[in-house]
Motif scaffolding. Structure first.
Motif, PDB file in Angstrom:
ATOM      1  N   ARG A 435      -5.507  22.037  27.115  1.00  0.00           N
ATOM      2  CA  ARG A 435      -5.607  21.818  28.563  1.00  0.00           C
ATOM      3  C   ARG A 435      -4.670  22.749  29.317  1.00  0.00           C
ATOM      4  O   ARG A 435      -5.063  23.349  30.333  1.00  0.00           O
ATOM      5  CB  ARG A 435      -5.285  20.358  28.884  1.00  0.00           C
ATOM      6  CG  ARG A 435      -5.305  20.045  30.379  1.00  0.00           C
ATOM      7  CD  ARG A 435      -4.972  18.597  30.651  1.00  0.00           C
ATOM      8  NE  ARG A 435      -4.926  18.325  32.079  1.00  0.00           N
ATOM      9  CZ  ARG A 435      -4.681  17.126  32.608  1.00  0.00           C
ATOM     10  NH1 ARG A 435      -4.468  16.093  31.803  1.00  0.00           N
ATOM     11  NH2 ARG A 435      -4.642  16.967  33.929  1.00  0.00           N
ATOM     12  N   ALA A 439      -5.767  25.634  32.032  1.00  0.00           N
ATOM     13  CA  ALA A 439      -5.267  25.476  33.404  1.00  0.00           C
ATOM     14  C   ALA A 439      -4.125  26.449  33.714  1.00  0.00           C
ATOM     15  O   ALA A 439      -3.367  26.214  34.650  1.00  0.00           O
ATOM     16  CB  ALA A 439      -4.810  24.039  33.615  1.00  0.00           C
ATOM     17  N   ARG A 442      -4.376  27.569  37.160  1.00  0.00           N
ATOM     18  CA  ARG A 442      -4.360  26.452  38.127  1.00  0.00           C
ATOM     19  C   ARG A 442      -3.711  25.242  37.466  1.00  0.00           C
ATOM     20  O   ARG A 442      -4.382  24.300  37.049  1.00  0.00           O
ATOM     21  CB  ARG A 442      -5.785  26.096  38.552  1.00  0.00           C
ATOM     22  CG  ARG A 442      -6.383  26.954  39.648  1.00  0.00           C
ATOM     23  CD  ARG A 442      -7.735  26.405  40.064  1.00  0.00           C
ATOM     24  NE  ARG A 442      -7.641  25.030  40.543  1.00  0.00           N
ATOM     25  CZ  ARG A 442      -8.669  24.188  40.629  1.00  0.00           C
ATOM     26  NH1 ARG A 442      -9.863  24.570  40.232  1.00  0.00           N
ATOM     27  NH2 ARG A 442      -8.492  22.961  41.087  1.00  0.00           N
ATOM     28  N   GLU A 444      -2.326  22.754  38.551  1.00  0.00           N
ATOM     29  CA  GLU A 444      -2.521  21.475  39.219  1.00  0.00           C
ATOM     30  C   GLU A 444      -3.921  20.899  38.993  1.00  0.00           C
ATOM     31  O   GLU A 444      -4.231  19.783  39.451  1.00  0.00           O
ATOM     32  CB  GLU A 444      -2.282  21.633  40.735  1.00  0.00           C
ATOM     33  CG  GLU A 444      -3.390  22.348  41.502  1.00  0.00           C
ATOM     34  CD  GLU A 444      -3.408  23.862  41.306  1.00  0.00           C
ATOM     35  OE1 GLU A 444      -4.326  24.516  41.848  1.00  0.00           O
ATOM     36  OE2 GLU A 444      -2.521  24.377  40.612  1.00  0.00           O
ATOM     37  N   ALA A 445      -4.785  21.618  38.274  1.00  0.00           N
ATOM     38  CA  ALA A 445      -6.172  21.181  38.065  1.00  0.00           C
ATOM     39  C   ALA A 445      -6.223  19.853  37.303  1.00  0.00           C
ATOM     40  O   ALA A 445      -5.424  19.604  36.400  1.00  0.00           O
ATOM     41  CB  ALA A 445      -6.950  22.257  37.311  1.00  0.00           C
ATOM     42  N   SER A 446      -7.160  18.997  37.681  1.00  0.00           N
ATOM     43  CA  SER A 446      -7.318  17.708  37.014  1.00  0.00           C
ATOM     44  C   SER A 446      -8.013  17.892  35.672  1.00  0.00           C
ATOM     45  O   SER A 446      -8.620  18.945  35.402  1.00  0.00           O
ATOM     46  CB  SER A 446      -8.143  16.755  37.887  1.00  0.00           C
ATOM     47  OG  SER A 446      -9.471  17.255  38.022  1.00  0.00           O
ATOM     48  N   GLU A 449     -11.702  18.678  36.013  1.00  0.00           N
ATOM     49  CA  GLU A 449     -11.997  20.075  36.345  1.00  0.00           C
ATOM     50  C   GLU A 449     -11.855  20.965  35.112  1.00  0.00           C
ATOM     51  O   GLU A 449     -12.653  21.897  34.912  1.00  0.00           O
ATOM     52  CB  GLU A 449     -11.045  20.555  37.449  1.00  0.00           C
ATOM     53  CG  GLU A 449     -11.306  19.916  38.811  1.00  0.00           C
ATOM     54  CD  GLU A 449     -10.258  20.319  39.844  1.00  0.00           C
ATOM     55  OE1 GLU A 449     -10.636  20.750  40.946  1.00  0.00           O
ATOM     56  OE2 GLU A 449      -9.056  20.194  39.544  1.00  0.00           O
ATOM     57  N   VAL A 450     -10.852  20.698  34.288  1.00  0.00           N
ATOM     58  CA  VAL A 450     -10.660  21.468  33.065  1.00  0.00           C
ATOM     59  C   VAL A 450     -11.849  21.278  32.139  1.00  0.00           C
ATOM     60  O   VAL A 450     -12.353  22.246  31.541  1.00  0.00           O
ATOM     61  CB  VAL A 450      -9.342  21.053  32.358  1.00  0.00           C
ATOM     62  CG1 VAL A 450      -9.256  21.692  30.976  1.00  0.00           C
ATOM     63  CG2 VAL A 450      -8.133  21.453  33.196  1.00  0.00           C
ATOM     64  N   ALA A 453     -14.890  23.197  33.377  1.00  0.00           N
ATOM     65  CA  ALA A 453     -14.747  24.633  33.092  1.00  0.00           C
ATOM     66  C   ALA A 453     -15.025  24.914  31.621  1.00  0.00           C
ATOM     67  O   ALA A 453     -15.684  25.907  31.279  1.00  0.00           O
ATOM     68  CB  ALA A 453     -13.349  25.110  33.474  1.00  0.00           C
ATOM     69  N   ARG A 493     -10.752  29.556  31.178  1.00  0.00           N
ATOM     70  CA  ARG A 493      -9.627  29.739  32.100  1.00  0.00           C
ATOM     71  C   ARG A 493     -10.105  30.377  33.402  1.00  0.00           C
ATOM     72  O   ARG A 493      -9.699  29.974  34.502  1.00  0.00           O
ATOM     73  CB  ARG A 493      -8.573  30.601  31.421  1.00  0.00           C
ATOM     74  CG  ARG A 493      -7.304  30.786  32.199  1.00  0.00           C
ATOM     75  CD  ARG A 493      -6.403  31.802  31.495  1.00  0.00           C
ATOM     76  NE  ARG A 493      -5.831  31.268  30.284  1.00  0.00           N
ATOM     77  CZ  ARG A 493      -5.274  32.003  29.321  1.00  0.00           C
ATOM     78  NH1 ARG A 493      -5.262  33.322  29.445  1.00  0.00           N
ATOM     79  NH2 ARG A 493      -4.758  31.448  28.256  1.00  0.00           N
ATOM     80  N   LEU A 496     -12.401  28.066  35.498  1.00  0.00           N
ATOM     81  CA  LEU A 496     -11.676  27.066  36.276  1.00  0.00           C
ATOM     82  C   LEU A 496     -11.208  27.634  37.610  1.00  0.00           C
ATOM     83  O   LEU A 496     -11.234  26.945  38.623  1.00  0.00           O
ATOM     84  CB  LEU A 496     -10.473  26.559  35.467  1.00  0.00           C
ATOM     85  CG  LEU A 496      -9.595  25.504  36.141  1.00  0.00           C
ATOM     86  CD1 LEU A 496     -10.385  24.216  36.398  1.00  0.00           C
ATOM     87  CD2 LEU A 496      -8.378  25.195  35.293  1.00  0.00           C
ATOM     88  N   CYS A 497     -10.761  28.892  37.616  1.00  0.00           N
ATOM     89  CA  CYS A 497     -10.220  29.498  38.842  1.00  0.00           C
ATOM     90  C   CYS A 497     -11.322  29.995  39.773  1.00  0.00           C
ATOM     91  O   CYS A 497     -11.231  29.858  40.994  1.00  0.00           O
ATOM     92  CB  CYS A 497      -9.293  30.656  38.487  1.00  0.00           C
ATOM     93  SG  CYS A 497      -7.812  30.156  37.588  1.00  0.00           S
TER      94      CYS A 497
END
Length: 583
Positions: A435, A439, A442, A444-446, A449-450, A453, A493, A496-497
């Motif tokens: 994880r 992340a 990011r 701070e991603a939950s 969200e991970v 992605a 990765r 996610l961004c």
């Protein structure tokens, strides 16, 4: 002469950093003075106790007992002062070392890639770790023994002058011989320790390179050749170390010889003085004790000098790193690129890694927002160099690159790079959980969200099969998962961004054909509305690109869509046919 100037310069830099902790340093000197004073007063008390033994049956036991109590008190004072002095020295030494390491790490963060590409990473590691450790050891020994040594010499001379001037003069006359011997050896040790430090850095770099690429070494049967190279470096280090250690080791016996002369001189002159009635036997025992205490610091200081030579040699290598020219800072009026519109304009760009060997010349390209640009061509033609210039890992030598209508040199590097998402052929993962690695861009991603992605990158299925799923800890650089899995995590990765611009440099090179087809679909979805630069050797991955740039020797020799380039029958057509047409 140059070496002496470097040594003086290094010493000034060390003293400048020590200055911040002058309070601890002052306390250390004060406690050293207390330690020495208490230690030097004990021989006087011992001499008085000797004088209380007048003869057989004539011993003042009560007086001796009182003196023994006093000796015990002064021993306690000396011990506590020594402990406090060591504590202060430790604080100074390790805080200075901490500051130097922080400076070195901060400098590494802002060094230009040109420097990092030209220096083995093992050598940099050796400077920050091994050299700083050697410096810390030398600094700590220097503080501990230098302060007490100098104060002991001065204090002993004062005590001896108070007791008898003649014997003191004998001691002072012989002393310069010890100083000359120590100075003679010290001059020759600095260069040797510096060479030793340099070879040790080379050895560290070689070991890191071989261990990190051991599979390649074994696959090509290069073990014997590697061992030969290692033995050559090891032998060079052995020779450097032996020379440095030899010269440093002869310091102590040389000064001990001179110190023995001092002790002999005190014994002879003192005995004659006792016979003539000038001093008592107790005073002579006190002088003999002082002769030992006076000469002992010379042994310690001579040892400290050689250690300091080593410490300064190591420190100079660290300071070389700290004082390296950093990358050109962002312009004072550089603006933050909040959200790029995806337009990229490359105008008459020229660039080369080595000034004498041209690589990219008169490179011009205009990319519209959302356009997919593929770069193809033989190895060394400049594809990855273009990516380095777009990301501003290197600055152009001539011409300009603009993003959203602004020269990238007028943008902050951080904001420029935040608008790019990169998936490279060479993957990079840090030690941590799956994880955390996904992340990385990011933090701070939950978790949801991970996971999304990872699903988009087709990494979710293999992650769920891992022992702890997304909380599975992977080793440094992902050593406990496959190369293909590492690349999927790098793709996740970026998924996610999802920045406005993408760079895919052989992004699916380590993935099987079936997964690649899925990833390509994910990429197609991800690239919609985003400017994308795709570097590929497998032409099947860039057939749908809006424009394909065919590069050779730093120049664009062909440009167009896949169909247009095939119909043209040029270099691209040859590349395509070599991959897909059976002969």
């Amino acid at each position: 002469m140059k070496g002496k100037e470097v040594q003086k310069g290094t010493l000034k830099k060390v003293l400048r950093r020590i200055r911040s902790y002058w309070m601890f340093l002052a306390l250390s000197v004060l406690l050293a003075a207390v330690t020495v004073a208490a230690t030097l007063y004990i021989p006087i008390l011992t001499g008085r106790a000797v004088d209380l033994v007048i003869g057989r049956g004539e011993v003042d036991f009560s007086g001796i007992f009182r003196i023994l109590l006093q000796i015990g008190v002064f021993i306690g004072i000396a011990a506590l002062s020594q402990w406090g002095m060591n504590l202060s020295n430790n604080r100074v030494a390790y805080r200075v070392v901490r500051d130097i390491r922080n400076e070195a790490m901060e400098k590494i963060q802002i060094l230009p890639l040109r420097y990092l590409d030209a220096h083995p990473s093992g050598d940099l590691v050796s400077r920050v770790i091994a050299d700083v450790d050697q410096f810390a050891d030398g600094l700590l020994m220097g503080f501990t023994q230098l302060f007490t040594g100098v104060i002991t010499i001065l204090g002993t001379l004062l005590f001896m002058l108070h007791e008898d001037v003649t014997i003191t003069v004998v001691v002072v006359l012989i002393t310069p011989v010890s100083l000359l011997v120590a100075a003679f050896i010290a001059k020759r040790t600095y260069a040797m320790f510096r060479k030793q430090s340099q070879v040790r850095g080379e050895q560290t770099g070689f070991i890191e390179e071989m261990v990190g690429n051991q599979k390649v070494v074994q696959a090509f049967g290069h073990e014997e050749k590697s061992m030969q190279q290692f033995e050559e470096i090891n032998e060079q280090l052995r020779k450097c170390s032996l020379r440095a250690i030899f010269f440093s080791s002869i310091t102590n016996p040389s000064t001990r010889f001179v110190n023995s002369l001092v002790y002999t001189g005190v014994g002879i002159v003192g005995a004659l003085s006792v016979v003539s009635g000038g001093i008592t036997v107790g005073t002579l025992s006190c002088f003999l004790s002082y002769a030992n205490q006076y000469t002992k610091p010379f042994n310690e200081i001579s040892g400290v000098v050689t250690e300091l030579q080593n410490a300064l040699a190591c420190a100079s290598r660290v300071f070389e790193l700290i004082e390296e020219e950093p990358q050109q800072p962002d312009a004072q009026d550089a603006r933050v690129l909040e959200e790029a519109d995806g337009s990229v304009n490359i105008e008459q760009v020229g660039f080369s890694y080595v000034k004498s060997r041209k690589l990219i010349e008169n490179f011009t390209l205009k990319v519209a927002p959302g356009q997919r640009v593929a770069l193809v061509g033989p190895t060394g033609c400049g594809k990855t160099t273009v990516i380095n210039l777009l990301m501003r890992f290197y600055d152009v030598d001539s011409g300009a690159i603009s993003v959203s209508g602004t020269d990238i040199r007028r943008l902050t590097r951080k904001s420029l790079r935040r608008n790019y998402g990169m998936v490279l052929q060479d993957t990079w993962l840090k030690r941590g959980t799956i994880r955390e690695n996904i992340a990385y861009g990011r933090p701070e991603a939950s978790l949801e969200e991970v996971v999304e992605a990872a699903k988009a990158a087709h990494a979710h299925s293999f992650i769920k099969r891992l022992p702890e799923g997304y909380d599975t800890v992977i080793s440094e650089d992902g050593g406990n998962i496959s190369q293909g899995q590492k690349q999927l995590l790098c793709i996740a990765r970026v998924m996610l961004c999802l920045p406005p611009m993408l760079i895919l440099d052989e992004a699916t090179s380590s993935i099987d054909t079936r997964t690649e087809q899925r990833i390509q679909k994910a990429f197609q979805k991800m690239m919609q509305g985003r400017t994308s630069f795709i570097v590929a050797h497998r032409l099947s991955t860039i057939m749908d690109a809006d424009v394909i740039l065919v590069m050779r020797d730093g120049h664009i020799i062909e440009q167009g869509t896949h169909r247009e380039l095939l119909e043209r029958g040029g270099f691209y057509s040859e590349l395509y046919n070599s991959q897909f047409v059976q002969t």
